[in-house]
Design a protein around this motif. Structure first.
Motif, PDB file in Angstrom:
ATOM      1  N   PHE A 189      -3.295  98.087  56.633  1.00 51.03           N
ATOM      2  CA  PHE A 189      -3.379  96.895  57.483  1.00 51.03           C
ATOM      3  C   PHE A 189      -4.558  96.016  57.079  1.00 51.03           C
ATOM      4  O   PHE A 189      -4.432  94.788  56.975  1.00 51.03           O
ATOM      5  CB  PHE A 189      -3.512  97.346  58.938  1.00 51.03           C
ATOM      6  N   VAL A 190      -5.700  96.638  56.828  1.00 48.94           N
ATOM      7  CA  VAL A 190      -6.891  95.881  56.412  1.00 48.94           C
ATOM      8  C   VAL A 190      -6.650  95.208  55.063  1.00 48.94           C
ATOM      9  O   VAL A 190      -7.043  94.048  54.855  1.00 48.94           O
ATOM     10  CB  VAL A 190      -8.120  96.806  56.352  1.00 48.94           C
ATOM     11  N   LEU A 191      -5.990  95.913  54.143  1.00 50.16           N
ATOM     12  CA  LEU A 191      -5.680  95.306  52.848  1.00 50.16           C
ATOM     13  C   LEU A 191      -4.776  94.087  53.021  1.00 50.16           C
ATOM     14  O   LEU A 191      -4.963  93.059  52.358  1.00 50.16           O
ATOM     15  CB  LEU A 191      -5.012  96.334  51.935  1.00 50.16           C
ATOM     16  N   GLY A 192      -3.769  94.204  53.902  1.00 47.96           N
ATOM     17  CA  GLY A 192      -2.880  93.072  54.139  1.00 47.96           C
ATOM     18  C   GLY A 192      -3.620  91.887  54.727  1.00 47.96           C
ATOM     19  O   GLY A 192      -3.425  90.742  54.291  1.00 47.96           O
ATOM     20  N   ILE A 193      -4.490  92.126  55.710  1.00 47.29           N
ATOM     21  CA  ILE A 193      -5.291  91.050  56.295  1.00 47.29           C
ATOM     22  C   ILE A 193      -6.194  90.429  55.236  1.00 47.29           C
ATOM     23  O   ILE A 193      -6.348  89.200  55.156  1.00 47.29           O
ATOM     24  CB  ILE A 193      -6.128  91.584  57.484  1.00 47.29           C
ATOM     25  N   GLY A 194      -6.781  91.292  54.400  1.00 45.57           N
ATOM     26  CA  GLY A 194      -7.665  90.791  53.347  1.00 45.57           C
ATOM     27  C   GLY A 194      -6.945  89.904  52.355  1.00 45.57           C
ATOM     28  O   GLY A 194      -7.473  88.856  51.937  1.00 45.57           O
ATOM     29  N   LEU A 195      -5.735  90.278  51.966  1.00 50.35           N
ATOM     30  CA  LEU A 195      -4.965  89.455  51.030  1.00 50.35           C
ATOM     31  C   LEU A 195      -4.618  88.098  51.654  1.00 50.35           C
ATOM     32  O   LEU A 195      -4.735  87.055  50.994  1.00 50.35           O
ATOM     33  CB  LEU A 195      -3.680  90.189  50.629  1.00 50.35           C
TER      34      LEU A 195
END
Length: 672
Positions: A189-195
């Protein structure tokens, strides 16, 4: 005044949680008694529920609050990028607010009766009020930062609630398991938000959606993967953890170690539905990637079917309902993958009522059976628990999709949506949701028949408590009894929407303008909802037509077969268990996923930890750096010690040698 309603809806449960958590526990000196604490907590959630209802009514009149208008507080300003706390109030968030608060209110009232003899009573009310606040912050958020705050807050409070009985080892194991599995999903989830943040430069929903076209054709650097596909799959991995999708579902059945009220709150309308809500909120992004939608569709189909199989063999009344939650979450996820986001939210709403009803009814049975949870020790309870019996029947009928009950309209529409989608994996998904109809009906009424009908098996088995009471000259065994009104009234109040809310809401939610400009669907690429709309002829016609469809007869077959096996001929169940013993073993071990996780992840972590301990800590740090440096100093000191003879001529000789060395060194340096 309506903005005040938003604040009351969000923060009144927090006020209740703070008051009961500080002054109702030993932390604040136990200044508030049990009854005062539960009334404070209930009042906080009641205010939130009324404010949510007012908000929904206002939104229905067209008064919404956009992401730009809803900023409450700017948390940080970094290079022109705002990180904010705020609200976005539209039909999606308003509906979720009502579902969360009203189910939570029923759970709060129910808790008075269920937890009345428990230690930590005030602490429990503080936790569930805090849980409600966390979920409200999630569904009302107008940006990814606040969404993530609510996302993590419900995870943290669920950890506390699942491990409420903190002296019980199985509860501690369950809450740690839930916490760790959710961290796996949250990493994605954090990776998706970061992208999304990296490519749009914003956390605000409206700004992200306005810049969604920037993702078209963009590849992730160094790969041939579309950025939008990777971002959406990463976001969905977060939903897989929170909404318990295969293979990150393993935490949810074990969460039954917590008290029954929190099982209802987690499984019905709050934590596990957060992932469904998030994907629907992010529909403008998910519509840009068929690959991500296909991934969602297949994962949901696997969860819907294979988690239902596990419900067939469960003997713990709460775990049967827990596995039905997993299966129904799979149905919602399948709808998301088919681009039928509004259908997924519709099933989320109907499921919230009848699943909360089933969990609270299971808790009523547990209370009436003096905290017995094994369905094999029940039977014939309909004579002793009339209200629980009829409300359980209503919840079960809604769960299996009986025509005209609330679950029918949402579940039937999911099946139709999958049948009409062209997303890759739709064939398997359609088979899974159809087969799941039979499986759901079978295990739901297996539990219903075993618990409420048939032989009164509770008279045949003596628990250790019964034996202990007999030894102290008390009557042997316990007579089942109906639960008090504080438990049965919430059951009746939840039974009403479990019957009627589907028929009331289906047309505006699915075929009207309720989600207009809130949920986005690319109808040219994914025309599922348009196709469903052309075949809609009203609530009555839809319900009558169901009697001619395959899902209805699959549900009937499930009910009839479970009734025959568990009421008329129980020997069949034992014969099947023996005949299909390898399959039973596979299901009993939950597809060996727990063992795999323990061997691969926990075992790998142990090996890595042992390697770091032995190699890095003991050998390198302790052996070389700490003890090695000490040994070197000791050796050097031993060498220097040889020159400390105590004779003056030795020291004079050393001084002369030193002076000659310095003269030679400086002379050579001067000549250069």
């Amino acid at each position: 005044m309506i903005k005040t309603a938003y604040l009351l809806a969000a923060f009144s449960p927090l006020v209740g949680a703070i008051l009961t958590g500080f002054w109702g526990t030993a932390f604040g000196g136990n200044k508030l008694g049990r009854s005062v604490c539960h009334w404070i907590a209930i009042l906080g959630v009641l205010i939130a529920a009324l404010a949510s209802a007012w908000t929904l009514a206002d939104v229905m009149h067209g008064n919404t609050l956009s992401a730009e208008q809803g900023t409450l507080y700017t948390w940080a300003l970094l290079a022109g990028i705002k990180l904010e706390i705020g609200f976005q109030i539209d039909t999606l968030s308003a509906m979720m607010m009502c579902v969360v608060t009203w189910v939570s209110l029923m759970v709060h009232i129910y808790t008075i009766g269920y937890m009345k003899e428990e230690e930590g009573y005030q602490r429990f009310f503080s936790y569930i009020s805090l849980f409600t606040f966390s979920m409200m912050m999630l569904v009302m958020s107008n940006n990814m930062l606040q969404l993530f705050f609510g996302w993590e807050a419900v995870g943290l409070v669920s950890y506390l609630l699942i491990g409420f009985y903190y002296t019980k080892p199985s509860a501690l194991f369950a809450n740690m398991k839930a916490f760790l599995v959710n961290r796996v999903g949250d990493f994605g989830f954090v990776l998706g938000i970061g992208l999304i943040f990296a490519y749009t430069g914003s956390m605000n929903y409206s700004e992200i959606f306005a810049k969604a076209d920037t993702f078209k054709g963009l590849l992730l650097p160094g790969t041939d993967w579309m950025v939008i596909t990777v971002a959406c799959i990463c976001l969905f991995i977060g939903a897989m953890g929170k909404s318990a999708q295969f293979p990150l579902h393993v935490w949810l059945p074990d969460s039954m170690e917590g008290p029954t009220p929190i099982s209802a709150l987690i499984h019905a309308a709050t934590m596990v539905t957060a992932g469904i809500f998030m994907v629907a909120r992010m529909s403008p992004l998910f519509e840009m990637s068929d690959t991500a939608l296909s991934f969602i569709l297949i994962i949901g189909a696997i969860t819907a079917l294979f988690m239902g199989f596990l419900g067939i063999i469960q003997t713990d009344i709460k775990r049967v309902v827990a596995y039905s939650t997993l299966s129904q979450l799979g149905y919602m996820t399948v709808a998301l993958g088919a681009s039928a986001y509004s259908v997924a939210i519709f099933h989320l709403m109907t499921h919230a009522f009848f699943k909360a009803l089933l969990f609270l009814a299971a808790g009523s049975v547990i209370v009436g059976m003096h905290h017995e949870q094994d369905i094999r020790k029940m039977g014939g309870l309909y004579k002793y628990m009339r209200i629980t019996w009829i409300t359980s029947l209503i919840g079960s009928l809604a769960l299996i999709g009986t025509p005209f009950f609330s679950g029918f309209y949402s579940k039937e529409t999911i099946i139709e949506a999958v049948a009409n989608t062209t997303i890759f994996g739709a064939g398997f998904a359609h088979f899974a949701v159809l087969a799941g109809v039979f499986v759901t009906a079978f295990y739901s009424f297996r539990m219903y028949f075993i618990v409420f009908h048939g032989k009164e098996r509770f008279r045949d088995s003596q628990t250790e408590t019964d034996q202990e009471m007999q030894n102290h000259s008390h009557p042997m065994g316990h007579e089942p009894h109906e639960s008090p009104a504080v438990i049965t009234v919430p059951l009746m109040l939840l039974a009403i929407p479990s019957v009627i809310v589907g028929a009331i809401a289906v047309e505006p939610l699915l075929y009207g303008d309720f989600f207009k400009d809130v949920i986005f669907v690319n109808f040219s690429a994914h025309p599922v909802m348009e196709h469903l709309k052309t075949h809609w002829h009203g609530v009555l016609a839809y319900g009558l037509h169901a009697f001619l469809t395959l899902p209805f007869w699959l549900a009937v077959a499930g009910v009839v077969s479970s009734g025959y096996i568990y009421l008329r001929n129980p020997a069949i169940a034992e014969k099947c268990k023996t005949l299909f013993s390898p399959l039973y073993t596979l299901l009993d071990n939950k597809y060996y996923l727990d063992r795999f996780n323990e061997w691969f992840f926990a075992g790998g972590a142990r090996l890595l930890g042992r390697g770091l301990w032995k190699g890095a800590d003991q050998t390198f740090i302790d052996g070389w750096l700490v003890n090695g440096s000490a040994r070197f100093i000791a050796w050097f000191a031993g060498v220097v010690r040889q020159f400390q003879s105590g004779y003056i001529y030795h020291y004079a000789f050393a001084m002369i040698i030193g002076v000659l060395f310095l003269i030679t060194f400086f002379s050579s340096a001067f000549n250069k």
